[in-house]
Structure formats: structure tokens, C-alpha cells
Design a protein around this motif. Structure first.
Motif, mmCIF file in Angstrom:
data_model
loop_
_atom_site.group_PDB
_atom_site.id
_atom_site.type_symbol
_atom_site.label_atom_id
_atom_site.label_comp_id
_atom_site.label_asym_id
_atom_site.label_seq_id
_atom_site.Cartn_x
_atom_site.Cartn_y
_atom_site.Cartn_z
ATOM 1 N N LEU A 101 25.495 -29.550 37.217
ATOM 2 C CA LEU A 101 25.616 -30.431 36.583
ATOM 3 C C LEU A 101 26.789 -31.034 34.880
ATOM 4 O O LEU A 101 26.811 -31.502 34.754
ATOM 5 C CB LEU A 101 24.424 -29.716 35.508
ATOM 6 C CG LEU A 101 22.715 -29.825 36.418
ATOM 7 C CD1 LEU A 101 21.663 -29.154 34.863
ATOM 8 C CD2 LEU A 101 22.458 -31.226 35.900
ATOM 9 N N HIS B 46 11.340 -35.763 33.547
ATOM 10 C CA HIS B 46 12.460 -35.170 32.518
ATOM 11 C C HIS B 46 13.518 -35.821 32.546
ATOM 12 O O HIS B 46 13.701 -36.966 32.803
ATOM 13 C CB HIS B 46 12.809 -34.412 33.103
ATOM 14 C CG HIS B 46 12.222 -33.428 33.930
ATOM 15 N ND1 HIS B 46 11.622 -32.468 33.883
ATOM 16 C CD2 HIS B 46 11.554 -33.764 35.393
ATOM 17 C CE1 HIS B 46 10.824 -31.628 34.605
ATOM 18 N NE2 HIS B 46 10.557 -32.206 35.397
ATOM 19 N N GLY B 47 12.971 -36.995 30.460
ATOM 20 C CA GLY B 47 13.953 -38.196 30.576
ATOM 21 C C GLY B 47 13.097 -39.056 29.724
ATOM 22 O O GLY B 47 12.461 -39.340 30.050
ATOM 23 N N TRP C 297 12.979 -37.634 36.742
ATOM 24 C CA TRP C 297 14.558 -37.634 36.614
ATOM 25 C C TRP C 297 15.257 -38.401 35.768
ATOM 26 O O TRP C 297 15.517 -38.907 36.792
ATOM 27 C CB TRP C 297 14.920 -36.453 37.455
ATOM 28 C CG TRP C 297 14.603 -35.115 38.586
ATOM 29 C CD1 TRP C 297 13.395 -35.650 39.362
ATOM 30 C CD2 TRP C 297 14.547 -34.080 37.587
ATOM 31 N NE1 TRP C 297 12.853 -34.822 39.879
ATOM 32 C CE2 TRP C 297 13.451 -33.122 38.833
ATOM 33 C CE3 TRP C 297 14.415 -32.964 36.503
ATOM 34 C CZ2 TRP C 297 12.716 -32.376 38.687
ATOM 35 C CZ3 TRP C 297 14.615 -31.969 37.124
ATOM 36 C CH2 TRP C 297 14.304 -31.397 37.942
ATOM 37 N N PHE D 206 18.216 -40.369 33.810
ATOM 38 C CA PHE D 206 20.027 -39.675 32.782
ATOM 39 C C PHE D 206 20.461 -40.907 32.775
ATOM 40 O O PHE D 206 20.431 -42.231 32.787
ATOM 41 C CB PHE D 206 20.394 -39.342 34.273
ATOM 42 C CG PHE D 206 20.394 -39.912 35.187
ATOM 43 C CD1 PHE D 206 21.461 -40.742 36.206
ATOM 44 C CD2 PHE D 206 19.483 -39.429 36.388
ATOM 45 C CE1 PHE D 206 20.951 -41.411 37.373
ATOM 46 C CE2 PHE D 206 19.176 -40.232 37.729
ATOM 47 C CZ PHE D 206 20.334 -41.147 38.444
ATOM 48 N N LEU E 168 17.770 -31.203 36.714
ATOM 49 C CA LEU E 168 18.084 -32.440 37.606
ATOM 50 C C LEU E 168 17.591 -32.350 38.521
ATOM 51 O O LEU E 168 19.336 -32.071 39.001
ATOM 52 C CB LEU E 168 19.352 -32.578 36.984
ATOM 53 C CG LEU E 168 19.736 -34.478 37.126
ATOM 54 C CD1 LEU E 168 18.832 -35.569 36.756
ATOM 55 C CD2 LEU E 168 21.421 -34.702 37.226
ATOM 56 N N PRO F 152 21.485 -35.880 32.436
ATOM 57 C CA PRO F 152 20.380 -35.589 31.940
ATOM 58 C C PRO F 152 19.570 -36.427 30.759
ATOM 59 O O PRO F 152 20.101 -35.526 29.697
ATOM 60 C CB PRO F 152 20.051 -34.572 32.164
ATOM 61 C CG PRO F 152 20.434 -33.418 32.728
ATOM 62 C CD PRO F 152 22.342 -34.078 32.107
ATOM 63 N N THR G 79 18.440 -26.318 31.866
ATOM 64 C CA THR G 79 18.293 -27.622 31.870
ATOM 65 C C THR G 79 18.316 -28.151 33.237
ATOM 66 O O THR G 79 19.399 -27.153 33.919
ATOM 67 C CB THR G 79 19.757 -28.157 31.016
ATOM 68 O OG1 THR G 79 19.618 -27.703 29.554
ATOM 69 C CG2 THR G 79 19.941 -29.428 31.124
#
Length: 598
Positions: free
Chosen positions: A527, A502-503, A567, A569, A519, A485, A517
């Protein structure tokens, strides 16, 4: 008897090239360590640049899941500069394989293990031995336009491949023309066309829904001829290609004269292919479309096929404006072929320019035509220009195929109506110059849009045999990937749904792992697995800072997306100077809502 059929034939005067970027297109590669592929004739006739393609790496997909197919094509599509068609198909077979050598599978079975090339696993194979032999001995369609090319008698000779050169066990006539008029191994997925009025024709003529005719000879007819010492590379054993000739053909078999039978069969009994307008791309460019992403198509893997050995192919066809209706006009047939060498074809380019069909300005459709562009009366000055025109390429098909993949049944407990999205990795080790016409690493799809409650299947593959001097982090030659992430957004953007993100795409550090944390609502163990390749068959020990001691292949399995949101990453290994950005995003919305666009 001549068969006159509408054909989907590419027309172009220079090398066009098409490459599958995801799933990984082979371009006839296997595991070579050089930038150029080892053998352009290994499995199929791509017509592509030797530097294209990815080394072997295999994946599997669950039935009913969505696979995004991505590609790049060198010349334009979906605009006025040419006529473009794209055809995507797949096939499965017990003996379909990548092989272990870059040598082309022999067309003499006595050169194969136990005199059976179909089962000699050393060689890569898609179409099989006797499929090719039947193609080679079958009369070619003499109703086709072949320009001024010197043709051979069999279906292995086409205007684009008039010498009948062999690539694997592919049938050149079937490769160059769609829809084909005899049964093939291939099932249609989608056809893209500049002229959607042809869609009904494509759907009706697809082998998905229509039986195809062929001349059925006695069982093992060609095998017996070969055993009797006949050279099946000669013209002394001929298979008819149409009903009339088939029913008037008598052959010797088993000491008596027998008559073959015309048979209609081979339909796959499945839905017709989807037919869509050709996607836009510009000339002389392997790149993205106007939306900033690669041209792509979301394929739903069939529900009724379970097989370990499947391949997918993409054919790319482009037609210039000199041929009426993009080459689909029924008048473009054998009657327009040149009558002799160095003679013009019957394609009329003169009247397009206001000239008589018979003219002294050189406006004829022929090899490297010399034209007088300027009319200078009473002058001895010769201002001739040569039009670089190759008639065997002025009508051309390009192709790429994947390595073998598997279609698996869904795991127990996953409802047949549940949506499954595949999230993979595309590209290979190296910078933009070293990988071209392949691409650098990225997630595929780069932006995945789903609903809460859908499943994601995260999986990737690669190779340890990239060129030694290709730029990249970690051990030379190796492909490695992970998913971590990205850290939180520093400066939220109002009105762009960023408050739910998120990110941070502009950031290059991973989120600091804590118990909170997240994802996609995955557990902490997942994760960790995505970051370190941990889990079944993996480990935490060895050199894992740059993932060297992990491996090329990773499979997280199915995971349900339990939380909505954006999300984001990235890959800690490849997000560097060579690749600059291996970052991805999943946008998950509550069930029934539409994805918001940032």
C-alpha cells in the motif's frame, strides 16, 4: 491475371478517426511536446487527427494474462447508420522499436547507418525494409474496385492511397484490405463485424490458420537488382502477385534467366481469431458505449510467445449503404471502375431511387456528384445539389498502433492456469479539451472483476513531455499516478452489495492508514508502494506531495487477491478540477461465484 477477392474496405466521406486509449496508442507520436504530433507518416498511415495519440511509454505483460484493449472511434459502429468492421492484431520482432527520432525511416538504405535501415535504431520501425520493398515492387491486385482513381502499378498504390505515399515500411495494400492474400507480420486477435455471417470466412482466411501464397524469387533477388543500379522505386523490377503470372515469369539473375516459384506458407499455426458482433457507438463522437464504458476487448496474451518487442494495432473500417452488402458483394470489383477521368463508376445508385441506370438527374456514383433532387417540369430553374463525395475516401480504413510492449514468462511459483489481470492507467496530463481526442487520466480497466485467488499486475507508464500549458497538478508536462484506498462509505446503500464495499466513490479523501487498512488483502508495504512509488528503484525523499520526484513508470509486480469484496481507490494527484475523477474499483468474489452488479 486479375485477383478478385472479398475485401474489408472502409467507406466514409469524412475523416473518421480511431484511437487506442489503452494500451497507449501512439497515432505516430514519439515524445513530442506539442499538442499536434510531429510526423503523421512516421510509422504507419493512421488517417487520424494530428492531436490524437500518447507519447511513448512502455509496459510488459505476462503470458496468459488478460489485457483490456480500449478504443474510441469517431463514427458509428454496430448500428444501422453504416457497416463497421474492427480488426485487432499484434506482431513481435527482434528489430521492432519505437526509435529515438520523429523522422520517417528512409526507403534508401544508403541514408541509414551502415547502409542497413533495419538495424539503424534511431528510427522507429515495425514492418522491415525488404518487406516494404517487396510490397512496392509487387503488382497490385487489379481485380479490386478502385473507383475513378488514377492508380500506380505496385501494391503500394490503393484506392485510398492512389499516389502511393509511404508511411514507415507499412504496405498500403495490406493495410487497406483484410484478410490479406499474401503473408504479413501480423497475427490476428479479434474481428468485429456488423454481419456475423462473415465470421467463418474471417476465421478460415486468417493467417493464424491459413498459408498465404507468394511468388518466391531467387534469394536476395531485389538486393542484387538494387546493387546492379536498378531503381527499386521504378517499374523496371516487378514481382508477380498470383500463381499464374508467377509461373510464367522469367527474370535475369546471376547472369542467367530463372523462373520464380509460387509458394504457399506463412501460417502462424495458432487458433483463429475470435469473431464478434461490432460494438455499438454513435456518430461523430469519441466516447463511451451504452454501458457507460469505452468499447473494449479482453485479450489473453499468448502462452507460447516471449518477446521484448511487440506492438498491437487496431484498424477501423466503415461502409455506407450505397455499396451492396457493405462493399462485400463480389460484384464490387474492377469491372465497376470508371472508364476515364470525370466519368462515373459502375456503382448503381440510380435504381435505389427508382430511376433508370441511365438518367438525367445526376444519380451516378462519382466524385462530387451533382443531382437534381426536385423534378420541376417545364421550368428553367436549376435546383441542383452537389453531393460531397470523395471516391478515394468512400471506402476508407483508419488505424492506430501502440508503442512497443514486452511479453514475459510468468514468475516462478505462478501456476500456468492461474488468472492474471492487468491493472494499468490510461490518459495523459490536461483537461478534456487539451487531451482530446485522447482522454484524461483513469484506471484501465476502470472496473475490474476477478475471483479471489487471482493475480493482479498493477503497472502504469506516462511521459514527461506533455504540452507545457496543459492543466494539471504538480510539475508541468509530467504524468504521475498513484493508488490510495478511498475512505469508508458514509451512507451505505442496501441491496447493492455496498455493505461489502471498501471505499466511497462519492468521496475524495483517502482512507486513514492504520494497521487494519486494506486493499485486496495486500500488505502495508504494498500500500505504501502504490501511494508513493516506493520499492525497488524508488524513494521517499524529494518532492513527493504531488509525486513530482517519483517517475512516469511504476510496477508493483504480481499480487494475489486474497480477500473478496469491492475495493475502491483513487489518485491523490489527478483527482482535481482538471480530471475530476481518477477513481477505480476491483470487485473480487469467492472462487466460482459470479460478480454482483451494483
Amino acid at each position: 491475371m486479375r485477383l478478385v477477392l472479398l475485401t474489408l474496405v472502409a467507406v466514409v466521406t469524412v475523416s473518421g478517426d480511431v484511437y487506442l486509449q489503452g494500451p497507449r496508442g501512439s497515432n505516430n507520436r514519439l515524445n513530442g511536446e506539442n499538442r499536434d504530433r510531429a510526423n503523421a507518416n512516421r510509422m504507419f498511415d493512421s488517417q487520424n487527427n494530428n492531436r490524437g495519440g500518447y507519447n511513448a511509454g512502455n509496459l510488459y505483460y505476462y503470458t496468459g494474462s488478460t489485457v483490456q484493449i480500449e478504443w474510441t472511434n469517431q463514427h458509428s459502429c454496430g448500428n444501422v447508420n453504416n457497416h463497421c468492421e474492427l480488426v485487432i492484431q499484434y506482431m513481435c520482432g527482434d528489430l521492432v522499436r519505437d526509435g529515438t527520432t520523429t523522422n520517417t525511416i528512409p526507403d534508401n538504405r544508403w541514408k541509414c547507418d551502415r547502409a542497413d535501415c533495419d538495424t539503424d535504431m534511431e528510427y522507429g520501425m515495425h514492418e522491415d525494409y525488404w518487406y516494404y520493398k517487396e510490397c512496392r515492387q509487387r503488382s497490385r491486385n487489379k481485380g479490386l474496385y478502385t473507383a475513378d482513381q488514377n492508380m500506380k502499378n505496385g501494391a503500394y498504390s490503393t484506392r485510398q492511397n492512389n499516389n502511393g505515399n509511404r508511411r514507415g515500411y507499412e504496405c498500403p495494400e495490406e493495410r487497406d484490405y483484410y484478410p490479406y492474400w499474401h503473408p504479413t507480420h501480423w497475427r490476428d486477435i479479434v474481428v468485429f463485424t456488423n454481419d456475423v455471417k462473415r465470421c467463418d470466412y474471417y476465421k478460415q482466411e486468417s493467417q493464424n490458420v491459413k498459408n498465404k501464397g507468394y511468388c518466391k524469387y531467387p534469394d536476395n533477388y531485389l538486393q542484387f537488382k538494387e546493387a546492379q543500379g536498378h531503381n527499386l522505386n521504378d517499374n523496371n523490377v516487378r514481382i508477380m502477385n498470383n500463381k499464374e503470372d508467377c509461373e510464367n515469369h522469367w527474370v535475369e539473375h546471376g547472369g542467367e534467366m530463372v523462373q520464380p516459384e509460387w509458394v504457399e506458407g506463412g501460417t502462424w499455426n495458432m487458433a483463429p481469431p475470435e469473431c464478434l458482433p461490432s460494438p455499438w457507438s454513435r456518430d461523430n463522437h469519441h466516447g463511451n458505449n451504452m454501458d457507460g464504458f469505452m468499447n473494449n476487448y479482453n485479450w489473453t496474451v499468448p502462452e507460447d510467445i516471449l518477446h521484448k518487442n511487440c506492438v498491437l494495432r487496431l484498424r477501423y473500417n466503415i461502409t455506407a449503404g450505397e455499396l451492396p452488402d457493405g462493399g462485400f458483394d463480389p460484384s464490387i470489383n474492377h469491372e465497376l471502375n470508371a472508364e476515364a477521368d470525370d466519368e462515373p463508376t459502375g456503382i448503381d445508385v440510380a435504381t435505389m431511387h427508382g430511376l433508370d441506370k441511365e438518367n438525367d438527374r445526376g444519380y451516378y456514383f462519382q466524385q462530387d456528384a451533382v443531382v437534381k433532387v426536385f423534378d420541376i417540369p417545364d421550368s428553367n430553374v436549376q435546383l441542383d445539389l452537389e453531393v460531397t463525395l470523395n471516391t478515394n475516401q468512400f471506402g476508407r480504413t483508419f488505424e492506430d498502433r501502440t508503442h512497443v510492449f514486452e511479453i514475459r514468462e510468468r514468475p516462478p511459483g505462478v501456476d500456468k492456469d492461474a488468472k492474471i489481470h492487468n491493472l494499468n492507467v490510461r490518459g495523459k496530463r490536461g483537461n478534456i479539451v487539451q487531451t482530446y481526442p485522447g482522454v484524461e487520466y483513469d484506471y484501465q480497466p476502470n472496473r475490474l472483476e476477478i475471483e479471489q485467488g487471482d493475480y493482479v499486475h498493477i503497472q502504469w507508464t506516462g511521459a514527461d513531455s506533455n504540452p507545457a500549458n496543459n492543466a494539471g497538478q504538480g510539475r508541468a508536462r509530467t504524468d504521475r499516478n498513484n493508488i490510495v484506498p478511498l475512505r469508508k462509505i458514509t451512507y451505505p446503500k442496501e441491496g447493492a452489495w455496498e455493505d461489502e464495499a471498501h471505499g466511497c466513490f462519492a468521496c475524495n479523501y483517502p482512507e486513514l492508514f492504520t494497521n487494519s487498512t486494506n486493499l485486496l488483502g495486500m500488505k502495508r508495504d504494498d500500500l505504501m508502494a502504490l501511494a508513493y512509488h516506493s520499492g525497488a528503484g524508488s524513494h521517499y525523499f524529494g518532492d513527493i506531495e504531488e509525486l513530482d520526484d517519483t517517475g512516469t513508470y511504476f510496477d508493483l509486480g504480481l499480487r494475489m487477491v486474497k480477500e473478496a469484496g469491492i475495493w475502491r481507490f483513487f489518485c491523490t494527484r489527478n483527482n482535481n478540477f482538471t480530471n475530476r475523477s481518477q477513481k477505480g474499483e476491483v470487485r473480487a468474489v469467492p472462487k466460482g461465484e459470479k460478480v454482483k452488479k451494483a
